[in-house]
Design a protein around this motif. Structure first.
Motif, short mmCIF file in Angstrom:
data_model
loop_
_atom_site.label_atom_id
_atom_site.label_comp_id
_atom_site.label_asym_id
_atom_site.label_seq_id
_atom_site.Cartn_x
_atom_site.Cartn_y
_atom_site.Cartn_z
N LYS A 84 0.82 -1.22 0.00
CA LYS A 84 0.00 0.00 0.00
C LYS A 84 0.85 1.27 0.00
O LYS A 84 0.51 2.27 -0.64
CB LYS A 84 -0.91 0.01 1.23
CG LYS A 84 -1.98 -1.05 1.24
CD LYS A 84 -2.67 -1.06 2.61
CE LYS A 84 -3.57 -2.26 2.77
NZ LYS A 84 -4.05 -2.39 4.16
N ILE A 85 1.97 1.24 0.73
CA ILE A 85 2.78 2.44 0.87
C ILE A 85 3.27 2.95 -0.48
O ILE A 85 3.52 4.16 -0.64
CB ILE A 85 3.98 2.17 1.82
CG1 ILE A 85 4.65 3.48 2.23
CG2 ILE A 85 4.96 1.20 1.21
CD1 ILE A 85 3.78 4.42 3.02
N GLU A 86 3.37 2.06 -1.46
CA GLU A 86 3.82 2.47 -2.79
C GLU A 86 2.77 3.31 -3.52
O GLU A 86 3.05 3.91 -4.55
CB GLU A 86 4.17 1.24 -3.62
CG GLU A 86 5.31 0.41 -3.04
CD GLU A 86 5.62 -0.83 -3.86
OE1 GLU A 86 5.81 -0.70 -5.09
OE2 GLU A 86 5.66 -1.93 -3.27
N PHE A 87 1.55 3.36 -2.98
CA PHE A 87 0.46 4.11 -3.61
C PHE A 87 0.09 5.36 -2.81
O PHE A 87 -0.95 5.97 -3.06
CB PHE A 87 -0.77 3.20 -3.77
CG PHE A 87 -0.53 2.04 -4.68
CD1 PHE A 87 -0.84 2.12 -6.02
CD2 PHE A 87 0.06 0.87 -4.19
CE1 PHE A 87 -0.60 1.04 -6.87
CE2 PHE A 87 0.30 -0.21 -5.04
CZ PHE A 87 -0.03 -0.11 -6.38
N ILE A 88 0.94 5.71 -1.85
CA ILE A 88 0.73 6.91 -1.04
C ILE A 88 1.90 7.87 -1.30
O ILE A 88 3.05 7.47 -1.15
CB ILE A 88 0.68 6.56 0.46
CG1 ILE A 88 -0.45 5.55 0.72
CG2 ILE A 88 0.45 7.81 1.30
CD1 ILE A 88 -0.42 4.96 2.12
N PRO A 89 1.63 9.10 -1.74
CA PRO A 89 0.33 9.77 -1.80
C PRO A 89 -0.39 9.69 -3.16
O PRO A 89 -1.42 10.32 -3.31
CB PRO A 89 0.71 11.23 -1.49
CG PRO A 89 2.06 11.38 -2.14
CD PRO A 89 2.75 10.04 -1.98
N GLY A 90 0.15 8.95 -4.11
CA GLY A 90 -0.40 8.98 -5.47
C GLY A 90 -1.88 8.66 -5.58
O GLY A 90 -2.59 9.24 -6.42
N MET A 91 -2.38 7.73 -4.75
CA MET A 91 -3.78 7.33 -4.85
C MET A 91 -4.71 8.14 -3.97
O MET A 91 -5.93 7.93 -4.00
CB MET A 91 -3.93 5.85 -4.49
CG MET A 91 -3.59 4.89 -5.63
SD MET A 91 -4.51 5.23 -7.14
CE MET A 91 -6.19 5.08 -6.56
N VAL A 92 -4.18 9.09 -3.21
CA VAL A 92 -5.04 9.88 -2.32
C VAL A 92 -6.08 10.66 -3.12
O VAL A 92 -7.27 10.68 -2.79
CB VAL A 92 -4.20 10.84 -1.45
CG1 VAL A 92 -5.11 11.78 -0.65
CG2 VAL A 92 -3.30 10.05 -0.51
#
Length: 211
Positions: A84-92
């Motif tokens: 999940k951390i790989e999608f933060i902040p991109g997916m916010v």
């Protein structure tokens, strides 16, 4: 409906073939989330914009496809586990756009994703500053674009406060964050309402409050 079926097939394939450490594909997962959110937020599915008769007809034949794809997005997010951390902040931003869709059950099922993002970043860095900065920045543009309402503010506050209070290590920082976001949201909504009103009496007051 065919697009929804295709997106769900894409999700199944991702989970089965591109999730394990050796085969994980960040770009494919990123593509999935952006595609699913774009599907959910398209004008053709925003039932509240249709007449009651047309809304009833669509619901009777297809149901609310936003709820279906929203549940899939939520499940796919939790499937990511330590990734999940790989999608933060991109997916916010995309997740925020999804939660702002004015459908109550969709909001209730997807707003908790924000807490999961906070917790994920906090467990690795002892803060959730990247998540916080991104949601504050995106919220500004989303509300200015016409999204968000009083119900959303209340749900955001109650759901995230409840989540934070169940995690002592995040309780204080989480409550401060929720207070900050709901305060900003309240001022943004006030400002938008005044700017859309012919009576500009309170526009300067709202502008000062927002600043």
């Amino acid at each position: 409906r065919e697009f929804l079926r295709a997106i769900n097939q894409f999700a199944t394939t991702l989970t089965e073939m591109f999730l394990s450490n050796s085969s994980f594909e960040l770009q494919l997962w990123n593509n999935y989330f952006h595609l699913a959110v774009a599907f959910l937020t398209q004008d053709n599915l925003q039932l509240e914009n249709f007449s009651q008769a047309k809304r009833n007809s669509i619901l009777a034949k297809y149901g609310d496809m936003r709820a279906a794809i929203g549940a899939s997005i939520r499940d796919m997010w939790y499937n990511l586990g330590h990734r999940k951390i790989e999608f933060i902040p991109g997916m916010v931003g995309p997740i925020l756009e999804m939660t702002l869709v004015p459908e109550l059950e969709l909001r209730k099922s997807t707003i908790p994703i924000f807490f999961d993002m906070m917790l994920c970043e906090y467990q690795l860095t002892s803060s959730f500053s990247r998540f916080e900065d991104e949601i504050l920045r995106k919220l500004d543009s989303e509300v200015e674009g016409g999204r968000g309402d009083e119900q959303y503010k209340q749900l955001f506050e109650s759901i995230l406060l409840s989540c934070c209070r169940r995690h002592p290590e995040l309780a204080k920082a989480g409550e401060n964050f929720v207070e900050l976001v709901t305060g900003l949201l309240e001022r943004l909504l006030d400002y938008r309402a005044v700017m859309n009103d012919e009576n500009k009496t309170y526009s300067m007051s709202c502008t000062v409050n927002l600043l």
